[in-house]
Design an enzyme around this catalytic site. Structure first.
Site, PDB file in Angstrom:
ATOM      1  N   HIS A  90       8.416  27.630 -26.319  1.00 33.40           N
ATOM      2  CA  HIS A  90       7.210  27.147 -27.009  1.00 33.40           C
ATOM      3  C   HIS A  90       7.368  27.395 -28.497  1.00 33.40           C
ATOM      4  O   HIS A  90       7.971  28.377 -28.927  1.00 33.40           O
ATOM      5  CB  HIS A  90       5.932  27.804 -26.468  1.00 33.40           C
ATOM      6  CG  HIS A  90       5.835  29.293 -26.641  1.00 33.40           C
ATOM      7  ND1 HIS A  90       5.379  29.888 -27.793  1.00 33.40           N
ATOM      8  CD2 HIS A  90       6.132  30.314 -25.800  1.00 33.40           C
ATOM      9  CE1 HIS A  90       5.396  31.207 -27.657  1.00 33.40           C
ATOM     10  NE2 HIS A  90       5.851  31.489 -26.455  1.00 33.40           N
ATOM     11  N   ASP A  92       4.586  27.207 -30.628  1.00 30.08           N
ATOM     12  CA  ASP A  92       3.378  27.802 -31.210  1.00 30.08           C
ATOM     13  C   ASP A  92       3.528  29.318 -31.222  1.00 30.08           C
ATOM     14  O   ASP A  92       4.311  29.896 -30.450  1.00 30.08           O
ATOM     15  CB  ASP A  92       2.127  27.383 -30.444  1.00 30.08           C
ATOM     16  CG  ASP A  92       2.045  28.007 -29.058  1.00 30.08           C
ATOM     17  OD1 ASP A  92       2.990  27.803 -28.264  1.00 30.08           O
ATOM     18  OD2 ASP A  92       1.060  28.706 -28.759  1.00 30.08           O
ATOM     19  N   ASP A 123       9.436  35.178 -30.254  1.00 29.04           N
ATOM     20  CA  ASP A 123       8.443  34.630 -29.322  1.00 29.04           C
ATOM     21  C   ASP A 123       7.766  33.402 -29.927  1.00 29.04           C
ATOM     22  O   ASP A 123       6.724  33.539 -30.566  1.00 29.04           O
ATOM     23  CB  ASP A 123       7.417  35.714 -28.997  1.00 29.04           C
ATOM     24  CG  ASP A 123       6.377  35.291 -27.993  1.00 29.04           C
ATOM     25  OD1 ASP A 123       6.649  34.380 -27.201  1.00 29.04           O
ATOM     26  OD2 ASP A 123       5.283  35.888 -28.003  1.00 29.04           O
ATOM     27  N   GLU A 156       1.100  27.648 -25.801  1.00 26.72           N
ATOM     28  CA  GLU A 156       1.293  28.725 -24.826  1.00 26.72           C
ATOM     29  C   GLU A 156       0.518  29.971 -25.213  1.00 26.72           C
ATOM     30  O   GLU A 156      -0.079  30.640 -24.364  1.00 26.72           O
ATOM     31  CB  GLU A 156       2.792  29.037 -24.688  1.00 26.72           C
ATOM     32  CG  GLU A 156       3.138  29.935 -23.505  1.00 26.72           C
ATOM     33  CD  GLU A 156       2.988  31.421 -23.802  1.00 26.72           C
ATOM     34  OE1 GLU A 156       2.905  32.206 -22.840  1.00 26.72           O
ATOM     35  OE2 GLU A 156       2.955  31.791 -24.996  1.00 26.72           O
ATOM     36  N   GLU A 157       0.529  30.316 -26.494  1.00 22.77           N
ATOM     37  CA  GLU A 157      -0.110  31.553 -26.922  1.00 22.77           C
ATOM     38  C   GLU A 157      -1.634  31.510 -26.799  1.00 22.77           C
ATOM     39  O   GLU A 157      -2.279  32.549 -26.712  1.00 22.77           O
ATOM     40  CB  GLU A 157       0.280  31.873 -28.377  1.00 22.77           C
ATOM     41  CG  GLU A 157       1.764  32.117 -28.610  1.00 22.77           C
ATOM     42  CD  GLU A 157       2.271  33.403 -27.978  1.00 22.77           C
ATOM     43  OE1 GLU A 157       1.525  34.055 -27.223  1.00 22.77           O
ATOM     44  OE2 GLU A 157       3.426  33.765 -28.243  1.00 22.77           O
ATOM     45  N   HIS A 423       3.807  39.599 -30.925  1.00 20.65           N
ATOM     46  CA  HIS A 423       2.345  39.619 -31.050  1.00 20.65           C
ATOM     47  C   HIS A 423       1.861  40.685 -32.036  1.00 20.65           C
ATOM     48  O   HIS A 423       0.651  40.837 -32.206  1.00 20.65           O
ATOM     49  CB  HIS A 423       1.648  39.837 -29.692  1.00 20.65           C
ATOM     50  CG  HIS A 423       1.825  38.715 -28.726  1.00 20.65           C
ATOM     51  ND1 HIS A 423       0.947  38.485 -27.680  1.00 20.65           N
ATOM     52  CD2 HIS A 423       2.771  37.743 -28.619  1.00 20.65           C
ATOM     53  CE1 HIS A 423       1.342  37.436 -26.983  1.00 20.65           C
ATOM     54  NE2 HIS A 423       2.469  36.970 -27.542  1.00 20.65           N
TER      55      HIS A 423
END
Length: 454
Positions: A90, A92, A123, A156-157, A423
C-alpha cells in the site's frame, strides 16, 4: 554465459531503489483529506502506476474504490502455463504525528545511522519498492517465471475497506495461485520471518453529551454532569487495573503457542521508560498476538493552552480494538458498542460511529508456497532458518482474498521489524533488510514456479 547471482543483481539495483523510495516517500499520501490534500494520494498513485508501466506491466489502472481512494493495479504475463502470483503493498501512510519530534523531515528520505528515515519507508512504500527490486532482478537473470499481478492499496492505514469492497465486486481481478503480502516484517533485523497470524480490528468514535452547552465551573461545577469527566470514566472501564482489556463478553485469556517475545527485548523495542510496568498478564506474545487490545487513539477536548474554567457539555474519543484470530471482528464490534452504552456514567447520551473494521487472519504455513519461501530465505539470509510469528496489526484485505480465492496460498513478509518504528515518529527502513527480502522474494518466485512445473 553464467547468470549473475540474484543477490549481486539486487545489490547493484539498490542505489536506484533508494532514489525511487525517496520520490515515493515525498508524497504526503495520508488517506484522510482532513489531514492532507487528496491530491497527495492521487499523485502517489500516479507514481506507482508509472513505475508499473515502466516495467512493462499491462492493464495498468487506477481503480476508484468505494471509499473514495485509488488502488493501483497492473498485470505482467509470464510463460504459458505459469502460475499467477499477486504482489500486494500500500502506498498510503499514517500521519506523521508531531513533526517537530522527527529528527529529519518525515516526507524526506534521510539516511542516518545506517537506516533510511521517512514516513512510509517501511510501511509500506518500501514494500512496493521490494516488489520492484525482486522483479527487476529476475528480469536481469533469465526472466520472470510466473505471471504477476500487482495491487497497491490507497487506504490500508485508514481501515475504510475500499479495496476489499472493490475486490468483492470484481472477483476476477485479483485471482491468483498465491499472494505475497509485503506489509508485515521480520521479528528482528536479520531474522527472516513470515507472519502466520494477524489481529483484526474495529475502529469506533464515541461521543458523550450531557449539557446543552458549556457552563461556568464555579457556578455549576460539582452538580452539573461534566461530559469530559464522563468520558474519562467510560474509557477507564475498558481496562482492568493491570491494563488488561475488559470489554464485556470478550475473551482475554488466550495463549500464543509459537515463537516467543522475551519481555526485555519487548521493553527495548517499545522503548518503555525505566520503572514503568508492562500492562496485562501472560507472555508478551499472548498479549500482542493472541488477545484483544483496546487503545484510545484520540480524544477531542479543550487544549491546556487557552482552556477556560468550564464544565464540558460534550466529549468525543476514537477507540481502536485489535481482535485476535479465533474471534469475529463484527461480534467484537457489537460487544464494544454494548459496553460503551452500558458503562457511560450519569445517563450521558452516547453516540457511536463505526469508522473501520477488519477480520483477523491465520495463514497455513504448511503450504507449498511457504516451503518455497523457506528455501529462498535460507539463501537470502545465510545461516538463518525462516521463522513464523504473529503480528498485532491488521490487514483486512487478507481475509477478503482468502474468501474470494480459497485455493490461493497467502504469504506475509515485509520491512516492518521493531527498529522501523512504523506508525511512530522517525519511521525508518533498514536498507539491508530491503535488499535481503528482495532477494528472498525473487528466489521465492523462481522456486514457486519450479514447484508448479513438476
Amino acid at each position: 554465459m553464467t547468470a549473475r547471482p540474484i543477490s549481486e543483481t539486487v545489490a547493484s539495483l539498490m542505489p536506484r531503489a533508494k532514489a525511487e523510495l525517496a520520490e515515493l516517500v515525498a508524497f504526503q499520501s495520508v488517506a484522510d483529506p482532513a489531514v492532507f490534500p487528496k491530491s497527495e494520494c492521487e499523485a502517489a498513485a500516479a507514481w506507482v502506476a508509472d513505475a508499473l508501466r515502466a516495467e512493462e506491466f499491462q492493464d495498468v489502472a487506477l481503480l476508484d474504490t468505494p471509499d473514495g481512494t485509488q488502488s493501483v493495479y497492473g498485470f505482467l504475463p509470464g510463460p504459458a502455463g505459469a502460475p499467477t502470483v499477486l504482489l500486494y503493498a500500500h502506498y498510503d501512510v499514517q500521519p506523521p504525528l508531531d513533526e517537530s519530534a522527527w529528527l529529519s523531515p518525515p516526507f524526506e528520505l534521510t539516511e542516518r545511522d545506517g537506516r533510511w528515515f521517512g514516513r512510509g519507508a517501511a510501511d509500506c512504500k518500501g514494500g512496493f519498492i521490494m516488489h520492484l527490486l525482486a522483479l527487476r532482478a529476475l528480469k536481469a537473470n533469465g526472466g520472470i517465471p510466473v505471471s504477476v499481478k500487482v495491487i497497491a492499496e490507497g487506504s490500508e492505514e485508514q481501515g475504510t475497506g475500499g479495496l476489499e469492497q472493490y475486490a468483492q465486486a470484481h472477483p476476477e481481478l485479483l485471482a491468483a495461485d498465491t499472494v505475497v503480502i509485503g506489509d508485515t516484517g521480520n521479528f528482528r533485523v536479520g531474522l527472516p520471518t513470515v507472519t502466520s497470524t494477524l489481529r483484526g480490528m474495529t475502529m469506533l468514535r464515541v461521543q458523550l453529551d450531557t449539557l446543552e452547552g458549556n457552563l461556568h465551573s464555579g457556578q455549576f461545577g460539582g452538580a452539573a454532569p461534566d461530559a469530559l469527566a464522563a468520558m474519562i470514566q467510560l474509557l477507564a472501564s475498558l481496562r482492568a487495573e493491570d491494563g488488561t482489556t475488559t470489554v464485556d463478553g470478550l475473551t482475554t485469556d488466550a495463549k500464543w503457542d509459537g515463537l516467543q517475545y522475551p519481555e526485555e527485548e519487548f521493553r527495548k523495542d517499545a522503548k518503555v521508560l525505566d520503572g514503568v510496568e508492562l500492562i496485562s498478564t501472560g507472555t508478551v506474545a499472548d498479549r500482542i498476538w493472541a488477545r484483544p487490545a483496546v487503545t484510545v487513539i484520540g480524544i477531542d477536548c479543550p487544549a491546556v493552552v487557552g482552556a477556560t474554567p468550564s464544565v464540558q457539555a460534550s466529549a468525543r474519543a476514537q477507540i481502536s480494538l485489535r481482535v485476535p484470530p479465533g474471534e469475529d471482528a463484527a461480534v467484537a464490534t457489537k460487544l464494544l458498542i454494548a459496553h460503551l452504552e452500558a458503562h457511560a456514567p450519569w445517563g450521558a447520551r452516547v453516540t457511536v460511529e463505526q469508522v473501520g473494521q477488519g477480520q483477523p487472519f491465520r495463514a497455513d504455513i504448511t503450504s507449498p508456497a511457504y516451503t518455497a519461501m523457506a528455501d529462498a530465505m535460507r539463501i537470502a539470509y545465510p545461516g538463518q532458518e525462516m521463522q513464523s510469528s504473529g503480528m498485532g496489526g491488521s490487514i483486512p484485505l487478507c481475509n477478503t482474498l482468502a474468501e474470494l480465492y480459497p485455493q490461493a496460498e497467502i504469504l506475509l513478509i515485509g520491512l516492518s521489524e521493531p527498529e522501523a518504528q512504523i506508525h511512530a515518529v522517525n519511521e525508518s527502513v533498514s536498507p539491508q533488510e530491503l535488499e535481503r527480502l528482495s532477494v528472498a522474494e525473487a528466489l521465492f518466485l523462481r522456486n514457486y514456479a519450479a514447484s508448479k512445473a513438476v
